[in-house]
Every structure is written in C-alpha cells, then in structure tokens.
Design a protein around this motif. Sequence first.
Motif, PDB file in Angstrom:
ATOM      1  N   ARG A 190     -42.454 -23.650 -35.388  1.00  0.00           N
ATOM      2  CA  ARG A 190     -41.214 -23.885 -36.141  1.00  0.00           C
ATOM      3  C   ARG A 190     -41.080 -22.811 -37.211  1.00  0.00           C
ATOM      4  N   GLY A 191     -39.904 -22.233 -37.287  1.00  0.00           N
ATOM      5  CA  GLY A 191     -39.682 -21.195 -38.300  1.00  0.00           C
ATOM      6  C   GLY A 191     -40.286 -19.857 -37.935  1.00  0.00           C
ATOM      7  N   SER A 192     -40.769 -19.715 -36.700  1.00  0.00           N
ATOM      8  CA  SER A 192     -41.316 -18.417 -36.294  1.00  0.00           C
ATOM      9  C   SER A 192     -40.174 -17.549 -35.780  1.00  0.00           C
ATOM     10  N   HIS A 193     -39.847 -16.519 -36.543  1.00  0.00           N
ATOM     11  CA  HIS A 193     -38.768 -15.619 -36.112  1.00  0.00           C
ATOM     12  C   HIS A 193     -39.351 -14.420 -35.383  1.00  0.00           C
ATOM     13  N   CYS A 194     -40.533 -14.026 -35.804  1.00  0.00           N
ATOM     14  CA  CYS A 194     -41.202 -12.886 -35.197  1.00  0.00           C
ATOM     15  C   CYS A 194     -42.693 -13.145 -35.277  1.00  0.00           C
ATOM     16  N   PRO A 195     -43.425 -13.327 -34.208  1.00  0.00           N
ATOM     17  CA  PRO A 195     -43.051 -13.040 -32.826  1.00  0.00           C
ATOM     18  C   PRO A 195     -42.145 -14.072 -32.152  1.00  0.00           C
ATOM     19  N   GLY A 196     -41.997 -15.270 -32.683  1.00  0.00           N
ATOM     20  CA  GLY A 196     -41.062 -16.236 -32.105  1.00  0.00           C
ATOM     21  C   GLY A 196     -41.722 -17.219 -31.151  1.00  0.00           C
ATOM     22  N   PRO A 197     -41.077 -18.393 -30.967  1.00  0.00           N
ATOM     23  CA  PRO A 197     -41.665 -19.463 -30.154  1.00  0.00           C
ATOM     24  C   PRO A 197     -41.972 -19.069 -28.708  1.00  0.00           C
ATOM     25  N   MET A 198     -41.093 -18.239 -28.130  1.00  0.00           N
ATOM     26  CA  MET A 198     -41.308 -17.813 -26.740  1.00  0.00           C
ATOM     27  C   MET A 198     -42.634 -17.062 -26.600  1.00  0.00           C
ATOM     28  N   VAL A 258     -49.559 -27.259 -22.331  1.00  0.00           N
ATOM     29  CA  VAL A 258     -49.318 -26.629 -23.631  1.00  0.00           C
ATOM     30  C   VAL A 258     -47.971 -27.107 -24.161  1.00  0.00           C
ATOM     31  N   ALA A 259     -47.935 -27.450 -25.435  1.00  0.00           N
ATOM     32  CA  ALA A 259     -46.663 -27.797 -26.067  1.00  0.00           C
ATOM     33  C   ALA A 259     -46.369 -26.781 -27.153  1.00  0.00           C
ATOM     34  N   VAL A 260     -45.106 -26.430 -27.287  1.00  0.00           N
ATOM     35  CA  VAL A 260     -44.717 -25.550 -28.388  1.00  0.00           C
ATOM     36  C   VAL A 260     -43.566 -26.224 -29.135  1.00  0.00           C
ATOM     37  N   LEU A 261     -43.690 -26.266 -30.459  1.00  0.00           N
ATOM     38  CA  LEU A 261     -42.631 -26.841 -31.282  1.00  0.00           C
ATOM     39  C   LEU A 261     -41.750 -25.697 -31.752  1.00  0.00           C
ATOM     40  N   SER A 262     -40.451 -25.816 -31.473  1.00  0.00           N
ATOM     41  CA  SER A 262     -39.550 -24.724 -31.820  1.00  0.00           C
ATOM     42  C   SER A 262     -38.311 -25.250 -32.541  1.00  0.00           C
ATOM     43  N   SER A 263     -37.904 -24.516 -33.574  1.00  0.00           N
ATOM     44  CA  SER A 263     -36.645 -24.856 -34.248  1.00  0.00           C
ATOM     45  C   SER A 263     -35.573 -23.825 -33.900  1.00  0.00           C
ATOM     46  N   SER A 267     -34.524 -21.230 -27.731  1.00  0.00           N
ATOM     47  CA  SER A 267     -35.671 -21.626 -26.898  1.00  0.00           C
ATOM     48  C   SER A 267     -35.259 -22.488 -25.717  1.00  0.00           C
ATOM     49  N   ALA A 268     -34.192 -23.301 -25.902  1.00  0.00           N
ATOM     50  CA  ALA A 268     -33.752 -24.220 -24.846  1.00  0.00           C
ATOM     51  C   ALA A 268     -33.374 -23.445 -23.589  1.00  0.00           C
ATOM     52  N   LYS A 269     -32.901 -22.218 -23.775  1.00  0.00           N
ATOM     53  CA  LYS A 269     -32.511 -21.398 -22.636  1.00  0.00           C
ATOM     54  C   LYS A 269     -33.705 -20.544 -22.178  1.00  0.00           C
ATOM     55  N   ASP A 270     -34.340 -19.860 -23.152  1.00  0.00           N
ATOM     56  CA  ASP A 270     -35.396 -18.884 -22.834  1.00  0.00           C
ATOM     57  C   ASP A 270     -36.625 -19.488 -22.172  1.00  0.00           C
ATOM     58  N   GLY A 282     -40.789 -30.453 -19.684  1.00  0.00           N
ATOM     59  CA  GLY A 282     -39.549 -30.893 -20.324  1.00  0.00           C
ATOM     60  C   GLY A 282     -39.392 -30.424 -21.747  1.00  0.00           C
ATOM     61  N   ALA A 283     -38.166 -30.663 -22.269  1.00  0.00           N
ATOM     62  CA  ALA A 283     -37.835 -30.333 -23.656  1.00  0.00           C
ATOM     63  C   ALA A 283     -37.502 -31.654 -24.341  1.00  0.00           C
ATOM     64  N   PHE A 284     -38.202 -31.971 -25.415  1.00  0.00           N
ATOM     65  CA  PHE A 284     -38.057 -33.281 -26.035  1.00  0.00           C
ATOM     66  C   PHE A 284     -37.636 -33.138 -27.488  1.00  0.00           C
ATOM     67  N   PRO A 285     -36.361 -33.423 -27.782  1.00  0.00           N
ATOM     68  CA  PRO A 285     -35.851 -33.239 -29.150  1.00  0.00           C
ATOM     69  C   PRO A 285     -36.527 -34.178 -30.148  1.00  0.00           C
ATOM     70  N   GLU A 286     -36.882 -33.614 -31.296  1.00  0.00           N
ATOM     71  CA  GLU A 286     -37.426 -34.388 -32.415  1.00  0.00           C
ATOM     72  C   GLU A 286     -36.511 -34.104 -33.602  1.00  0.00           C
ATOM     73  N   GLN A 287     -36.894 -34.605 -34.782  1.00  0.00           N
ATOM     74  CA  GLN A 287     -36.085 -34.382 -35.979  1.00  0.00           C
ATOM     75  C   GLN A 287     -36.127 -32.893 -36.395  1.00  0.00           C
ATOM     76  N   GLY A 288     -35.058 -32.153 -36.109  1.00  0.00           N
ATOM     77  CA  GLY A 288     -34.984 -30.758 -36.567  1.00  0.00           C
ATOM     78  C   GLY A 288     -35.719 -29.751 -35.707  1.00  0.00           C
ATOM     79  N   TYR A 289     -36.312 -30.198 -34.612  1.00  0.00           N
ATOM     80  CA  TYR A 289     -36.986 -29.244 -33.723  1.00  0.00           C
ATOM     81  C   TYR A 289     -37.114 -29.853 -32.330  1.00  0.00           C
TER      82      TYR A 289
END
Lengths: 379, 81
Positions: B15-23, B39-44, B48-51, B65-72
């Motif tokens: 979360r909040g990783s702009h560089c290098p980024g969640p991908m 492996v799970a990655v938390l992304s804000s 990421s939903a597309k990439d 899958g992609a599982f929405p949480e509060q803010g990420y």
Amino acid sequence: MTVKQIVVLGGGVGGTLVANLLAGQLTRKQAQITLIDRTGKHVYQPGWLYVPFGGAPPERWERNERSLLRRSVDLLIGDAVKVDPHERFVEMADGTQLPFDYLIISTGARIDPDAVPGYREGAHHFYTAEAALRLHAALREFTGGKVVIGVADIPYKCPPAPLEFTFMLEDELRKRGLREKTEITYLSPIGRVFTIESVAEFVTPMLEERGINYELFFNTESIDPVERTVSSLEGTTLPYDLLVLVPPHRGAKLIIDSGLGDVQGWLPTDRETLQHKQFPYIYGLGDATDLPVSKSGAAAHFEAKVIAHRIAGEIKGKPSDERYHGQVMCFLETGRGQATQLVFDYTHPPQPPKPSAYYHYEKALLNRAYWHLVPTGIV
Amino acid sequence: MTTPNITIDKEIDARGSHCPGPMMELIRGIKSVPVGSVVAVLSSDPGSAKDIPIWVQKAGHEFIGAFPEQGYTRFIVRKTR
C-alpha cells in the motif's frame, strides 16, 4: 548510566548518515557508536550511470569512509559475518564479537550475477565500477546492431536507471552517427514502460519519438550467451548484439546466514518504525530492507533520520515515535540534457514536472554536492 | 467481499508503493517462494486491478482473486510454475 553500544553495519548513504546523526544527538557517555564497513571506502553509486558514456571515472565517486564520519564514531574495517540477535552481538570474520544494545543493518544490496542463467557471460551492466568500465569499453567498440536494455531480476536499485541509460545511449549513438545502424529495445517487467503511471505517460511518447522499441511484461528468465538471445518467463525471446541488463540483486550474505531475512536476504522491516519485525532493537535501513520503496540513497537518507531520532530518544529517556512515511526523492534523466524529478511518499504519489534542463543540472549539482550535504546531515 | 478461506504463504503490504509499485512487489514475492505457494499483495493503486491479472496470466500463474478491503485491495495469486 551505562554507555549504550550502537553498531551500524555498512558505510553507505544510510549507515554513514545514521552514525553521524546519532553522534550528534548523543554524548560519548550515552553511547558508543561503531560503524563496521567491509572496505572503508564510501561510494556514491549514482555516479556509475555516467561512466559507460565517458563520464568521470569511478574513483571520482569514492571517498575514504573515515573522512565522512564524525570523530566520535568508531570505524571498524572488516567483514562482519554473523549477527546473534538473541545474545546481541556481531561476529567478525576473525572471530571477534561486538556486543550491541542497538543494531542498524545498512548492508545494502549485493550484486549476484549467477542468479540468472547466462547473465555473467552474456550481459553488461553499470552497477559496479568495474562493470561500468567494461561497458564503456564495449560501447567504444560498438559499431551498430541490436541493443537490448532492461533488468535481470526484481528487486533492483534505482528503478529509473535502465530507462535513463536507454535515453542516454540513444543520445550517444546519435552523436556518434551510429543511431541509424542500431535498433534499441527497452524491456519493462510490467505492463507499462515505467512503474509510475504519470511518468509512463510522458516517457512512452518520448521513446516512440526517438524510435526506441519497447517490450512490456518482460521478466528475464535466462540468457543464451552463445546464440545471443535473452528470454522472459512470459515466453518472449529476443536477439541481441549488446545486452545491458541491471544485474540480479540479493541481500547481504550475513543477513541470510544469521537467519534474519527472507530467502533473498532482504530484512523484514516495519514500514514505518523501521524496526526488524522480530527484533525491535534491530533496525533495517536502505537497500537492505524489504520495504516497498525504491532501493535508493534517497530512501536511505530519509530513513536514517527516523532511526537516529528513535534510538537517541530512547537512550535519552525521551522515546520518540518518529515514523518513516515512505519519502523518496530522485531524478530521472530523459536524455537531450533534460531530466525530471520524482518526489513521493506512501500517501502522495509523485507528480513529476515536464522534463527540463533545470532538473538535469540539479541532478548534476547534487552529484557534486553530495559529499558535503548528505553524510553530514546538512540536508 | 471477504478473503476466501485459503492459506496465504506470503503477504506483501505494498500500500502506498509508487516505486517500485505493487506489480513489481508481486513479481518479487512470486520469485521468492516455492511453486505451489500462495502470495497476497495489498495494493492501494487503482491500476493494479487491471495490471495484476494480466501479468499473472502471461506468466502462467493462477489468479485466485481480488478482494476489496477498506481503502485497498488484496490480490491473491498461486505460483504454478
């Protein structure tokens, strides 16, 4: 009050700064600060990007570590081989044991060319002084052909570096009259040319205007140095005449041998307090950590300030809850004498300005002023 | 939507990783675990939903899958090769 023992492992940007900041905030009666460094030589690594293009030689980017440390910091030059996090001591190669109350691990990233098959024989890079000089020699002999630029593995230091190299190489080949004889391909591991979307948006047309090909979703799996091809785990194989790939990076062997890191040797570090996730009196700093921020001197610079405050506060009996919020600041060279600047943290994405000569000169200025401004804590 | 009942072997807070980024953090995570691991990655990062699903498919892994949480969002992937 007993004198607290603070040991800093590694004299890079972060280690040197944290040692100096602690020395400024604590008296000798409060703490003895020892920095252990393998070589005793401090290297400003961003300077290596310019070496392949005939920039200043690597020696220009090196200083004696002792000359950068405050007098009250003890410098021990030697190989630290193991940390005992329970008994709290660092073991040196000669068997000496250094006890610590606080340990800061700033051992950086290690280049591991053997992590990708064929890399050692097939690829050039500019991530060590020697390799940058070899690449300089290879470029001088280059007369045209296919150049492929990318990264061999993830993570790696300075995410913009391969893109910067691509733009600078394009400039260089154009100046030498070799551009028409050269096909340049830039490889990106992800679905755009740079991880930050706003940067990718203005960099993509710049690549296109300059006739530079790009290949997305290319994560290097292996290199065939005989056939001169590079293959991705996504199933693409490309031929090359000159291959420039950022080498595979791993954490320090000491982290692995001490059981303190993950399988690649990165230190599990709290993203805000910067404490080791298992041992709160051990801090992770800079490239050595597993934080989701750029492996860069800039991140280490911001982190060092947080760690120094926290440790000094605790020793002085005034605990500080200063936290790292993911701050990074860096430049991205876009060729033609221009650059842009990236400033961001965990909650603020970068809003890079349009590339201009101003940021190129600002980067050049920082490269020169680094020695006076950064290790001392002036900035 | 809640995270399915699945054992996650490695979770990366990007979360909040702009560089290098969640991908990139996901690719790094996948490389550091044995085949079969989850492996799970938390992304804000909305991108990421597309990439992430595109890369997972290209790289031949399994997108759980992609599982929405509060803010990420928590993206879950199984390493299959």
